[in-house]
Design an enzyme around this catalytic site. Structure first.
Site, PDB file in Angstrom:
ATOM      1  N   LEU A   1       0.846  -1.190   0.000  1.00 26.77           N
ATOM      2  CA  LEU A   1       0.000   0.000   0.000  1.00 26.77           C
ATOM      3  C   LEU A   1       0.881   1.240   0.000  1.00 26.77           C
ATOM      4  CD1 LEU A   1      -2.843  -0.844   2.556  1.00 26.77           C
ATOM      5  CD2 LEU A   1      -2.873  -1.075   0.069  1.00 26.77           C
TER       6      LEU A   1
ATOM      7  N   GLY B   1       1.410  -5.399   1.057  1.00 28.21           N
ATOM      8  CA  GLY B   1       0.375  -5.530   0.028  1.00 28.21           C
ATOM      9  C   GLY B   1       0.902  -6.155  -1.260  1.00 28.21           C
TER      10      GLY B   1
ATOM     11  N   ASN C   1       5.057  -7.635   6.538  1.00 29.09           N
ATOM     12  CA  ASN C   1       5.702  -6.995   7.688  1.00 29.09           C
ATOM     13  C   ASN C   1       4.718  -6.180   8.527  1.00 29.09           C
ATOM     14  OD1 ASN C   1       5.243  -5.054   5.762  1.00 29.09           O
ATOM     15  ND2 ASN C   1       7.135  -3.937   6.107  1.00 29.09           N
ATOM     16  N   GLU C   2       3.415  -6.501   8.417  1.00 34.17           N
ATOM     17  CA  GLU C   2       2.403  -5.674   9.080  1.00 34.17           C
ATOM     18  C   GLU C   2       2.626  -5.555  10.583  1.00 34.17           C
ATOM     19  OE1 GLU C   2       1.781  -7.530   6.519  1.00 34.17           O
ATOM     20  OE2 GLU C   2       0.737  -6.171   5.163  1.00 34.17           O
TER      21      GLU C   2
HETATM   22  C1  LIG Z   1      -5.287  -3.522   9.877  1.00 35.16           C
HETATM   23  C2  LIG Z   1      -5.262  -4.381   8.727  1.00 35.16           C
HETATM   24  C3  LIG Z   1      -4.094  -4.132   7.828  1.00 35.16           C
HETATM   25  C4  LIG Z   1      -3.645  -5.361   7.332  1.00 35.16           C
HETATM   26  C5  LIG Z   1      -2.638  -5.452   6.272  1.00 35.16           C
HETATM   27  C6  LIG Z   1      -2.464  -4.342   5.368  1.00 35.16           C
HETATM   28  C7  LIG Z   1      -1.817  -4.781   4.101  1.00 35.16           C
HETATM   29  C8  LIG Z   1      -0.847  -4.155   3.587  1.00 35.16           C
HETATM   30  C9  LIG Z   1      -0.237  -3.000   4.253  1.00 35.16           C
HETATM   31  C10 LIG Z   1       0.827  -2.388   3.409  1.00 35.16           C
HETATM   32  O1  LIG Z   1       1.071  -2.767   2.294  1.00 35.16           O
HETATM   33  S1  LIG Z   1       1.653  -1.100   4.105  1.00 35.16           S
HETATM   34  C11 LIG Z   1       3.072  -0.881   3.055  1.00 35.16           C
HETATM   35  C12 LIG Z   1       4.218  -1.603   3.623  1.00 35.16           C
HETATM   36  N1  LIG Z   1       5.347  -1.524   2.715  1.00 35.16           N
HETATM   37  C13 LIG Z   1       6.599  -1.502   3.112  1.00 35.16           C
HETATM   38  O2  LIG Z   1       6.885  -1.579   4.287  1.00 35.16           O
HETATM   39  C14 LIG Z   1       7.671  -1.391   2.051  1.00 35.16           C
HETATM   40  C15 LIG Z   1       8.531  -0.207   2.297  1.00 35.16           C
HETATM   41  N2  LIG Z   1       9.533  -0.050   1.244  1.00 35.16           N
HETATM   42  C16 LIG Z   1      10.677  -0.751   1.224  1.00 35.16           C
HETATM   43  O3  LIG Z   1      10.946  -1.596   2.038  1.00 35.16           O
HETATM   44  C17 LIG Z   1      11.631  -0.401   0.124  1.00 35.16           C
HETATM   45  O4  LIG Z   1      11.239   0.811  -0.454  1.00 35.16           O
HETATM   46  C18 LIG Z   1      11.713  -1.471  -0.995  1.00 35.16           C
HETATM   47  C19 LIG Z   1      10.350  -1.850  -1.526  1.00 35.16           C
HETATM   48  C20 LIG Z   1      12.424  -2.738  -0.451  1.00 35.16           C
HETATM   49  C21 LIG Z   1      12.557  -0.908  -2.182  1.00 35.16           C
HETATM   50  O5  LIG Z   1      13.789  -0.449  -1.696  1.00 35.16           O
HETATM   51  P1  LIG Z   1      14.692   0.483  -2.635  1.00 35.16           P
HETATM   52  O6  LIG Z   1      15.953   0.760  -1.876  1.00 35.16           O
HETATM   53  O7  LIG Z   1      14.835  -0.105  -3.989  1.00 35.16           O
HETATM   54  O8  LIG Z   1      13.824   1.800  -2.829  1.00 35.16           O
HETATM   55  P2  LIG Z   1      13.584   2.970  -1.744  1.00 35.16           P
HETATM   56  O9  LIG Z   1      14.652   3.983  -1.908  1.00 35.16           O
HETATM   57  O10 LIG Z   1      13.397   2.411  -0.400  1.00 35.16           O
HETATM   58  O11 LIG Z   1      12.191   3.557  -2.222  1.00 35.16           O
HETATM   59  C22 LIG Z   1      12.076   4.429  -3.346  1.00 35.16           C
HETATM   60  C23 LIG Z   1      11.075   5.504  -3.033  1.00 35.16           C
HETATM   61  O12 LIG Z   1       9.801   4.892  -2.817  1.00 35.16           O
HETATM   62  C24 LIG Z   1       9.293   5.256  -1.525  1.00 35.16           C
HETATM   63  N3  LIG Z   1       8.509   4.106  -1.009  1.00 35.16           N
HETATM   64  C25 LIG Z   1       8.938   2.887  -0.715  1.00 35.16           C
HETATM   65  N4  LIG Z   1       7.924   2.106  -0.338  1.00 35.16           N
HETATM   66  C26 LIG Z   1       6.813   2.859  -0.398  1.00 35.16           C
HETATM   67  C27 LIG Z   1       5.442   2.606  -0.135  1.00 35.16           C
HETATM   68  N5  LIG Z   1       4.970   1.405   0.276  1.00 35.16           N
HETATM   69  N6  LIG Z   1       4.574   3.615  -0.298  1.00 35.16           N
HETATM   70  C28 LIG Z   1       4.992   4.843  -0.718  1.00 35.16           C
HETATM   71  N7  LIG Z   1       6.287   5.125  -0.996  1.00 35.16           N
HETATM   72  C29 LIG Z   1       7.181   4.144  -0.829  1.00 35.16           C
HETATM   73  C30 LIG Z   1      10.526   5.541  -0.708  1.00 35.16           C
HETATM   74  O13 LIG Z   1      10.203   6.357   0.376  1.00 35.16           O
HETATM   75  C31 LIG Z   1      11.404   6.246  -1.725  1.00 35.16           C
HETATM   76  O14 LIG Z   1      10.889   7.553  -1.868  1.00 35.16           O
HETATM   77  P3  LIG Z   1      11.872   8.758  -2.240  1.00 35.16           P
HETATM   78  O15 LIG Z   1      12.920   8.816  -1.176  1.00 35.16           O
HETATM   79  O16 LIG Z   1      12.445   8.432  -3.597  1.00 35.16           O
HETATM   80  O17 LIG Z   1      10.985   9.971  -2.253  1.00 35.16           O
END
Ligand SMILES: CCCCCC/C=C\CC(=O)SCCNC(=O)CCNC(=O)[C@H](O)C(C)(C)COP(=O)(O)OP(=O)(O)OC[C@H]1O[C@@H](n2cnc3c(N)ncnc32)[C@H](O)[C@@H]1OP(=O)(O)O
Length: 278
Positions: free
Chosen positions: A85, A130, A152-153
């Site tokens: 998400l 997600g 990793n929720e």
């Molecule tokens: C109560 C019921 C709920 C139940 C369950 C809900 C189900 C799902 C919940 C979710 O999905 S919450 C989202 C959780 N996601 C994460 O924890 C992933 C976080 N991101 C990472 O670990 C890393 O970004 C990556 C995917 C491993 C990639 O790493 P990489 O080094 O290649 O890239 P980054 O520099 O970290 O990221 C680039 C850029 O994207 C932004 N970003 C990363 N992930 C997200 C995201 N999920 N949403 C929005 N933006 C994201 C990150 O901040 C970087 O931004 P900038 O610095 O370039 O502005």
């Protein structure tokens, strides 16, 4: 509409007749096999906001209508399948948008998990939270080396809801699900293969797609109706549990995200993601 994609025209490239459904989700249907490659396209990380979720849900609905023979879910990013998400939508959220986000995620899961054709995830990179749910909703997962996948929720301070747990239970042993979810564990490719979270490893993106095609080809002699009825028998319970409790599930999500300690964690988490580059 996908229907015109399926018309027998001269392919513009060797195997796939390529068309764009929307900027957020690209679709290519192989005219010979009827298999669709659906590519998530929301740089930089395919973060799932309402538009991305709805776009993918619509594509799956269209493929369903057009009796697609198989789906390969892929990503346009070089090293990320989907980071889950969009965190910026759940940190300090607008309440109506938050509800729309979860409702769209529920709708997408119902369509993807219950799809009446074989579905595969060609994981050309990380599949977190997600993103992992999307992969788990498919029937088969192929991943490139040195990537990460998991839910990793609990690390974020939220608890995965019943349908997300069911998607993982459909793939892993009860013991592995407990360890994975309670620890909020993210697995590297080779560890994911060991526990069965993915089915195969491929060297690169092209090979993930090839292996997914091979998996789907195994169903060529299976009758579509028998396939969909059997899948409904296997997965229908989890789907009806959600459909009969959509409002409760939504409320649980909204309450969890609005919890001050979750918001506090998200603030730090987003900062840590941003500061990685510095
Ligand atoms: C109560 C019921 C709920 C139940 C369950 C809900 C189900 C799902 C919940 C979710 O999905 S919450 C989202 C959780 N996601 C994460 O924890 C992933 C976080 N991101 C990472 O670990 C890393 O970004 C990556 C995917 C491993 C990639 O790493 P990489 O080094 O290649 O890239 P980054 O520099 O970290 O990221 C680039 C850029 O994207 C932004 N970003 C990363 N992930 C997200 C995201 N999920 N949403 C929005 N933006 C994201 C990150 O901040 C970087 O931004 P900038 O610095 O370039 O502005």
């Amino acid at each position: 509409m996908i229907s015109f994609l399926m018309r027998r025209t001269i392919p513009r490239c060797r195997a796939y007749s390529s068309q764009t459904t929307s900027e957020l989700t690209k679709v290519e249907v192989n005219e010979k096999t009827g298999v669709a490659v659906v590519t998530l396209n929301r740089p930089p990380v395919n973060g799932l906001n309402v538009a991305a979720l709805r776009s993918l849900e619509k594509v799956i609905g269209d493929l369903e209508t057009n009796k697609c023979k198989g789906l390969i879910l892929s990503s346009s990013s070089k090293n990320i399948f989907c980071a889950g998400l969009d965190l910026t939508e759940i940190y300090k959220p607008d309440q109506e948008k938050l509800k729309s986000l979860w409702t769209a995620f529920q709708d997408l899961w119902i369509k993807l998990y219950g799809a009446s054709f074989p579905t595969t995830a060609a994981l050309n990179g990380h599949a977190i939270a997600g993103g992992c749910v999307l992969a788990l909703s498919c029937d088969y997962r192929v991943m490139v080396p040195n990537s990460s996948i998991g839910l990793n929720e609990t690390e974020l301070g939220i608890s995965p809801t019943a349908w997300i747990i069911a998607s993982m239970q459909n793939v892993l042993s009860k013991r592995s699900v407990e360890l994975a979810l309670l620890q909020g564990r993210i697995y590297k490719t080779n560890q994911a293969l060991e526990i069965g979270l993915i089915d195969e490893i491929a060297n690169d993106k092209d090979e993930t797609i090839k292996k997914c095609e091979e998996f789907i080809a195994k169903y060529s002699r299976v009758q579509s109706l028998a396939f969909s009825l059997t899948k409904r028998e296997l997965r229908g319970k989890a789907i009806s549990e959600l459909t009969s409790n959509r409002q409760g599930d939504l409320q649980f999500f909204v309450d969890s995200i609005n919890n001050p300690s979750v918001q506090k964690f998200l603030e730090k988490y987003l900062q840590s993601l941003k500061s990685k580059k510095n």
